[in-house]
Design an enzyme around this catalytic site. Structure first.
Site, PDB file in Angstrom:
ATOM      1  N   GLN A  87      -9.576  -8.163  -3.559  1.00  0.00           N
ATOM      2  CA  GLN A  87      -9.644  -8.494  -2.168  1.00  0.00           C
ATOM      3  C   GLN A  87     -10.785  -9.161  -1.630  1.00  0.00           C
ATOM      4  O   GLN A  87     -10.807 -10.047  -0.601  1.00  0.00           O
ATOM      5  CB  GLN A  87      -8.953  -7.277  -0.976  1.00  0.00           C
ATOM      6  CG  GLN A  87      -7.680  -6.708  -1.432  1.00  0.00           C
ATOM      7  CD  GLN A  87      -7.473  -5.516  -2.115  1.00  0.00           C
ATOM      8  OE1 GLN A  87      -8.264  -5.548  -3.240  1.00  0.00           O
ATOM      9  NE2 GLN A  87      -6.488  -4.691  -1.849  1.00  0.00           N
ATOM     10  N   ASP A 113      -9.435   3.273   5.966  1.00  0.00           N
ATOM     11  CA  ASP A 113      -8.083   3.207   6.051  1.00  0.00           C
ATOM     12  C   ASP A 113      -7.651   4.739   6.709  1.00  0.00           C
ATOM     13  O   ASP A 113      -6.563   4.624   7.313  1.00  0.00           O
ATOM     14  CB  ASP A 113      -7.306   3.315   4.692  1.00  0.00           C
ATOM     15  CG  ASP A 113      -7.575   1.797   4.050  1.00  0.00           C
ATOM     16  OD1 ASP A 113      -8.730   1.588   3.466  1.00  0.00           O
ATOM     17  OD2 ASP A 113      -6.629   1.198   4.219  1.00  0.00           O
ATOM     18  N   LYS A 130     -10.976   1.378   0.172  1.00  0.00           N
ATOM     19  CA  LYS A 130     -10.729   0.835  -0.962  1.00  0.00           C
ATOM     20  C   LYS A 130     -11.704   1.562  -2.231  1.00  0.00           C
ATOM     21  O   LYS A 130     -12.726   1.648  -2.029  1.00  0.00           O
ATOM     22  CB  LYS A 130     -10.789  -0.646  -0.935  1.00  0.00           C
ATOM     23  CG  LYS A 130     -10.717  -1.358  -2.455  1.00  0.00           C
ATOM     24  CD  LYS A 130      -9.247  -1.234  -2.649  1.00  0.00           C
ATOM     25  CE  LYS A 130      -8.064  -1.510  -1.720  1.00  0.00           C
ATOM     26  NZ  LYS A 130      -6.910  -0.906  -2.050  1.00  0.00           N
ATOM     27  N   ARG A 179      -1.652  -6.603   4.446  1.00  0.00           N
ATOM     28  CA  ARG A 179      -2.580  -5.416   4.045  1.00  0.00           C
ATOM     29  C   ARG A 179      -3.738  -5.031   4.880  1.00  0.00           C
ATOM     30  O   ARG A 179      -3.940  -5.980   5.680  1.00  0.00           O
ATOM     31  CB  ARG A 179      -3.019  -5.420   2.482  1.00  0.00           C
ATOM     32  CG  ARG A 179      -3.036  -6.720   1.816  1.00  0.00           C
ATOM     33  CD  ARG A 179      -4.385  -7.418   2.377  1.00  0.00           C
ATOM     34  NE  ARG A 179      -5.670  -6.476   2.436  1.00  0.00           N
ATOM     35  CZ  ARG A 179      -6.623  -6.755   2.907  1.00  0.00           C
ATOM     36  NH1 ARG A 179      -6.493  -7.654   3.680  1.00  0.00           N
ATOM     37  NH2 ARG A 179      -7.582  -6.037   2.738  1.00  0.00           N
ATOM     38  N   ARG A 234       3.381   2.653   2.575  1.00  0.00           N
ATOM     39  CA  ARG A 234       2.117   3.045   1.963  1.00  0.00           C
ATOM     40  C   ARG A 234       1.596   4.317   2.579  1.00  0.00           C
ATOM     41  O   ARG A 234       1.467   4.419   3.705  1.00  0.00           O
ATOM     42  CB  ARG A 234       1.044   1.828   1.973  1.00  0.00           C
ATOM     43  CG  ARG A 234       1.439   0.705   1.514  1.00  0.00           C
ATOM     44  CD  ARG A 234       0.659  -0.647   1.530  1.00  0.00           C
ATOM     45  NE  ARG A 234      -0.620  -0.211   0.375  1.00  0.00           N
ATOM     46  CZ  ARG A 234      -1.450  -0.798   0.534  1.00  0.00           C
ATOM     47  NH1 ARG A 234      -2.071  -1.973   1.333  1.00  0.00           N
ATOM     48  NH2 ARG A 234      -2.651  -0.637  -0.322  1.00  0.00           N
ATOM     49  N   ALA A 276      -5.320  -1.769   6.955  1.00  0.00           N
ATOM     50  CA  ALA A 276      -5.236  -0.557   7.678  1.00  0.00           C
ATOM     51  C   ALA A 276      -4.411  -1.136   9.114  1.00  0.00           C
ATOM     52  O   ALA A 276      -3.302  -0.838   9.398  1.00  0.00           O
ATOM     53  CB  ALA A 276      -6.087   0.517   7.746  1.00  0.00           C
TER      54      ALA A 276
HETATM   55  O1  MRU Z   1      -5.151  -1.986  -0.117  1.00  0.00           O
HETATM   56  P1  MRU Z   1      -5.675  -2.839   1.142  1.00  0.00           P
HETATM   57  O2  MRU Z   1      -5.908  -3.941   0.651  1.00  0.00           O
HETATM   58  O3  MRU Z   1      -4.620  -2.688   2.187  1.00  0.00           O
HETATM   59  O4  MRU Z   1      -6.979  -1.946   1.511  1.00  0.00           O
HETATM   60  C1  MRU Z   1      -7.643  -2.372   2.481  1.00  0.00           C
HETATM   61  C2  MRU Z   1      -8.821  -1.665   2.525  1.00  0.00           C
HETATM   62  O5  MRU Z   1      -9.177  -0.921   1.880  1.00  0.00           O
HETATM   63  C3  MRU Z   1      -9.677  -2.071   3.842  1.00  0.00           C
HETATM   64  O6  MRU Z   1     -11.125  -1.964   3.673  1.00  0.00           O
HETATM   65  C4  MRU Z   1      -9.328  -1.153   5.029  1.00  0.00           C
HETATM   66  O7  MRU Z   1      -7.971  -1.108   5.192  1.00  0.00           O
HETATM   67  C5  MRU Z   1     -10.250  -1.372   6.145  1.00  0.00           C
HETATM   68  S1  MRU Z   1      -9.235  -2.913   6.813  1.00  0.00           S
HETATM   69  C6  MRU Z   1      -9.997  -3.156   8.428  1.00  0.00           C
END
Ligand code: MRU
Length: 360
Positions: A198, A239, A250, A51, A88, A53
């Site tokens: 996370q 993202d 997030k 997971r 996703r 981005a």
């Molecule tokens: O749902 P996730 O865990 O994939 O969400 C991740 C995030 O929101 C991160 O902050 C975002 O992807 C930035 S990653 C460098």
């Protein structure tokens, strides 16, 4: 980054497949999974074995490469891109990586696609590492300025935008690693980041592994800490960022930005340019927000005293739950965007100055 003294990226080719770290098992177990097909890659993204981005994009690219290894026909290329693209919806790095793979592979004869797909996936990974390293160097200047004025630097971050969310180094956390390695006194407030935690399970894990002082806080604690001068800067990942600087990240990021604005705390978003959606200009209206399983809200997973991992229900039986996984922070609440090319205002002009090739 190093785990137990060994250097890891989050994804690497191995034999006939691609190996990734199983992030659903962290922080309690460090396990890896071998992905052998594009279907495996799609499952890994959908179930959040991987997971974040940039890592979603890198995994999708390798997913296409695995598909080409099995069958490099036009039909298989289309099917793999469709399957991976549906995993996703919010992180635009997924579409960015798939478009890039298709641009490179589609014009080639099938006989050439397997080798080129592997090369291109590796290139996407290497470029992500370089972007994250550069983001760290630019962000380090911000942290260095605060350290010069105040000594200790207290950073607040949300979710996981560290090395686990990228191929290596991270986005929001990359400046923190560089500051720590440069000897700055940096401490991180880590939002637990309900519902999937996370922050508590991944950001705390990787900061701990690197020896960076940090404190996990409930998501609702950030505003209070800002009111009491205990946060010098907020840095989050993203993202999807619009061409005008609105940033999806997030769920809960927007509330941190509101609190930061009310307390004059600088709020930065760190991102590689693969996270910019140049086609969008109104983030709240246009960025697709993933709605995830309500069970992520009604239940929590953790470790029991005997070491076993268990899932427990925390919501009254019969109550319904909603689970929007991302929100959008409007550009007006963002002090600046930290990219691989430098730091800019969160605006169309700011982004165009750094990425003039995108000015149509
Ligand atoms: O749902 P996730 O865990 O994939 O969400 C991740 C995030 O929101 C991160 O902050 C975002 O992807 C930035 S990653 C460098």
């Amino acid at each position: 980054m190093k785990i137990g003294g060994a250097h890891y990226r989050t994804i690497w080719p191995e034999g006939d497949g691609v190996r990734v770290i199983n992030q659903t098992r962290l922080p309690f177990a460090f396990e890896t999974v071998l992905l052998k097909s594009s279907a495996d890659a799609a499952i890994a993204i959908r179930t959040m074995i991987v997971r974040g981005a940039p890592l979603i994009g890198a995994t999708a690219a390798w997913g296409v490469a695995l598909a080409m290894r099995a069958d490099a026909s036009d039909g298989c290329l289309t099917a793999a891109i469709d399957e991976l693209g549906a995993t996703r919806p919010t992180a635009v790095n997924l579409r960015w990586a798939l478009d890039r793979m298709e641009r490179v592979l589609r014009p080639l004869p099938a006989s050439a696609r397997n080798e080129v797909a592997a090369q291109e996936s590796a290139r996407i990974c290497d470029q992500d590492v370089e972007c994250c390293r550069a983001i760290g160097a630019h962000g380090l200047e911000l942290l260095g300025d605060i350290a010069a004025r105040k000594g200790r630097v207290n950073v607040l971050t949300h979710c996981n935008a560290g090395w686990l969310a990228t191929v290596d180094f991270g986005t929001a956390i990359s400046p923190i690693y560089q500051a720590h390695d440069a000897g700055l006194d940096v401490h991180v407030w880590v939002d637990e980041t309900r519902p999937r935690n996370q922050g508590a399970s991944l950001t705390a894990y990787e900061l701990g592994a690197h020896g960076v002082p940090h404190t996990v806080i409930a998501d609702n604690a950030g505003g209070h800490l800002m009111q009491h001068g205990q946060v010098d800067i907020v840095i989050t990942g993203a993202d999807r960022v619009t061409a005008t600087g609105d940033a999806a990240n997030k769920i809960g990021t927007y509330l941190k930005a509101l609190a930061a604005s009310d307390n004059n705390v600088p709020f930065y978003v760190a991102l590689p340019s693969s996270t910019i959606d140049w086609k969008l200009s109104e983030g709240v209206r246009d960025i697709p927000i993933e709605e995830r399983d309500a069970r992520e809200v009604t239940h929590m997973t953790g470790q029991l005293e005997d070491g076993a991992i268990a899932e427990v229900r925390i919501v009254a039986p019969g109550s319904t739950a909603a689970n929007p996984a991302f929100d959008v922070t409007p550009a007006r609440l963002i002090t600046g965007l930290i990219t691989e090319r430098g730091i800019c205002e969160a605006s169309r002009d700011g982004l165009r100055k750094l990425f003039p090739e995108q000015s149509a």
